[in-house]
Design a protein around this motif. Structure first.
Motif, PDB file in Angstrom:
ATOM      1  N   PRO A  45      16.866  45.360  24.486  1.00 18.44           N
ATOM      2  CA  PRO A  45      16.506  46.775  24.311  1.00 18.44           C
ATOM      3  C   PRO A  45      17.699  47.630  23.877  1.00 18.44           C
ATOM      4  O   PRO A  45      17.523  48.621  23.163  1.00 18.44           O
ATOM      5  N   ALA A  46      18.916  47.238  24.272  1.00 18.70           N
ATOM      6  CA  ALA A  46      20.102  48.012  23.893  1.00 18.70           C
ATOM      7  C   ALA A  46      20.323  48.009  22.383  1.00 18.70           C
ATOM      8  O   ALA A  46      20.985  48.893  21.836  1.00 18.70           O
ATOM      9  N   HIS A  47      19.776  46.996  21.695  1.00 20.17           N
ATOM     10  CA  HIS A  47      19.975  46.891  20.248  1.00 20.17           C
ATOM     11  C   HIS A  47      18.748  47.334  19.457  1.00 20.17           C
ATOM     12  O   HIS A  47      18.626  47.010  18.275  1.00 20.17           O
ATOM     13  N   LEU A  48      17.868  48.076  20.117  1.00 17.64           N
ATOM     14  CA  LEU A  48      16.624  48.469  19.458  1.00 17.64           C
ATOM     15  C   LEU A  48      16.882  49.331  18.224  1.00 17.64           C
ATOM     16  O   LEU A  48      16.150  49.241  17.233  1.00 17.64           O
ATOM     17  N   ASP A  49      17.949  50.148  18.274  1.00 15.56           N
ATOM     18  CA  ASP A  49      18.236  51.013  17.118  1.00 15.56           C
ATOM     19  C   ASP A  49      18.511  50.191  15.867  1.00 15.56           C
ATOM     20  O   ASP A  49      18.122  50.570  14.763  1.00 15.56           O
ATOM     21  N   ARG A  50      19.150  49.035  16.035  1.00 18.41           N
ATOM     22  CA  ARG A  50      19.407  48.175  14.860  1.00 18.41           C
ATOM     23  C   ARG A  50      18.092  47.597  14.323  1.00 18.41           C
ATOM     24  O   ARG A  50      17.906  47.464  13.111  1.00 18.41           O
ATOM     25  N   ALA A  51      17.184  47.271  15.260  1.00 21.02           N
ATOM     26  CA  ALA A  51      15.882  46.752  14.829  1.00 21.02           C
ATOM     27  C   ALA A  51      15.105  47.835  14.073  1.00 21.02           C
ATOM     28  O   ALA A  51      14.432  47.542  13.084  1.00 21.02           O
ATOM     29  N   ILE A  52      15.215  49.073  14.544  1.00 23.37           N
ATOM     30  CA  ILE A  52      14.522  50.179  13.867  1.00 23.37           C
ATOM     31  C   ILE A  52      15.060  50.316  12.440  1.00 23.37           C
ATOM     32  O   ILE A  52      14.300  50.497  11.488  1.00 23.37           O
ATOM     33  N   ALA A  99      17.069  39.678   8.652  1.00 24.76           N
ATOM     34  CA  ALA A  99      18.065  38.652   8.343  1.00 24.76           C
ATOM     35  C   ALA A  99      19.451  39.285   8.203  1.00 24.76           C
ATOM     36  O   ALA A  99      20.465  38.699   8.573  1.00 24.76           O
ATOM     37  N   GLU A 100      19.478  40.514   7.670  1.00 22.00           N
ATOM     38  CA  GLU A 100      20.756  41.210   7.478  1.00 22.00           C
ATOM     39  C   GLU A 100      21.444  41.526   8.792  1.00 22.00           C
ATOM     40  O   GLU A 100      22.666  41.451   8.894  1.00 22.00           O
ATOM     41  N   ILE A 101      20.656  41.936   9.823  1.00 23.56           N
ATOM     42  CA  ILE A 101      21.298  42.281  11.100  1.00 23.56           C
ATOM     43  C   ILE A 101      21.503  41.046  11.978  1.00 23.56           C
ATOM     44  O   ILE A 101      22.119  41.121  13.033  1.00 23.56           O
ATOM     45  N   GLY A 102      20.994  39.882  11.515  1.00 23.09           N
ATOM     46  CA  GLY A 102      21.058  38.663  12.331  1.00 23.09           C
ATOM     47  C   GLY A 102      22.466  38.243  12.695  1.00 23.09           C
ATOM     48  O   GLY A 102      22.698  37.718  13.788  1.00 23.09           O
ATOM     49  N   ALA A 103      23.423  38.487  11.801  1.00 20.37           N
ATOM     50  CA  ALA A 103      24.789  38.052  12.048  1.00 20.37           C
ATOM     51  C   ALA A 103      25.412  38.797  13.236  1.00 20.37           C
ATOM     52  O   ALA A 103      26.174  38.227  14.012  1.00 20.37           O
TER      53      ALA A 103
END
Lengths: 201, 100
Positions: A45-52, A99-103
């Motif tokens: 949940p802390a990384h939800l902004d990146r998922a958005i 895929a871009e944020i996967g790293a």
């Protein structure tokens, strides 16, 4: 299989061509939902902004909430689990975005579109028919809310899109059962309402 | 039908959405090989089975898909409170507070 499990790019839909004839009327309409891209997302949940950012649309953080727009919708099903939906044509764009944020951000994005079938339920009797097998308090459920729950023996994801308009998603192998369950519940309701038909038996 | 409040969903949901998962707060020994047969047996099989307040695990299998802990009275079947997995066992004081 001569027909092929996937006819072209489309998965087999056991409800294709299904028509709700038994109780069709102003009280209740059942329809097979359109196919779309469905992706199951697990991320901290802390990384939800990146998922958005990757999804390009708002993703709610509270369980049971749903964000929906013309091209995207996102359902929060668990503390770190979301169901993302979009038109088929947008699938590649979304998976490329993640895929871009996967790293930097470990997450899992699983395409569950081929396992899922949607059913639209609408009309004044829709809540009553769903409650024949679903224990949720649908009358008090907010419009725009969603929940993973159970309908008789089948696990479903239920969305309340309007006051008397629900969308239900279930796995393909349960679809025929769910459809028949709703049809049967709808037919009972019709018979109770239409007294002439009951006395005429 | 019992209504159980899922600490993750923050909603009271019907019992049919949940699955019971045994007694809570049973810690797996860090070095099983060092245990005697009796201690290993106690870890695997022996449970408190109290009459009254019981700490137990539940699984919101047809909901958010998470395990959580609950305090339930085995006599009245009343769920006193639920709390996320990993939190310490509530004290007697906390349980009394939740009852009132």
């Amino acid at each position: 299989m001569s027909e092929g499990f996937f006819a072209g790019d489309k998965p087999h839909n056991p409800l294709e061509g299904a028509v709700f004839a038994a109780g069709a009327g102003p009280e209740l309409q059942l329809a097979v939902g359109d196919d779309c891209a469905r992706l199951s997302l697990r991320i901290a949940p802390a990384h939800l902004d990146r998922a958005i950012g990757a999804f390009g649309f708002d993703i709610p953080s509270k369980i049971g909430e749903m964000s929906s727009g013309a091209q995207r919708s996102a359902l929060c099903l668990g503390p770190d689990e979301w169901l993302l939906m979009a038109p088929e044509s947008e699938r590649e764009k979304i998976t490329a975005g993640f895929a871009e944020i996967g790293a930097q951000t470990s997450h899992s994005l699983v395409d569950v579109g081929h396992r899922t079938v949607a059913i639209d339920i609408s009309g004044p009797a829709s809540a009553m028919v769903l409650n024949a097998g679903c224990p949720l308090d649908l009358e008090n459920m907010a419009v725009g809310a969603c929940a993973r729950t159970i309908l008789d023996k089948a696990e479903v994801v239920l969305m309340k899109l309007e006051g008397e308009y629900y969308r239900l998603e279930t796995v393909r192998s349960f679809a025929e059962f769910v459809w028949k369950f709703l049809s049967t519940a709808g037919r009972e309701f019709e018979q109770c309402r239409d007294k002439t038909r009951v006395t005429g038996l | 039908m019992l209504l159980i409040k899922c600490p993750y969903c923050q909603q009271e949901r019907a019992e049919v959405e949940f699955s019971y998962a045994g007694e809570a707060h049973i810690e797996r020994p860090s070095d099983p090989a060092a245990l005697s047969d009796a201690e290993w047996e106690a870890y695997l099989f022996l449970r408190s089975n109290p009459r009254g307040t019981h700490f137990e695990r539940w699984y919101h299998i047809h909901g958010c898909g998470r395990y959580f802990n609950a305090v339930r009275d085995t006599v009245t079947d009343n769920f006193v409170r639920t709390y996320p997995a990993g939190m310490p066992r509530p004290s007697v004081h906390d349980i009394d507070d939740a009852k009132t």
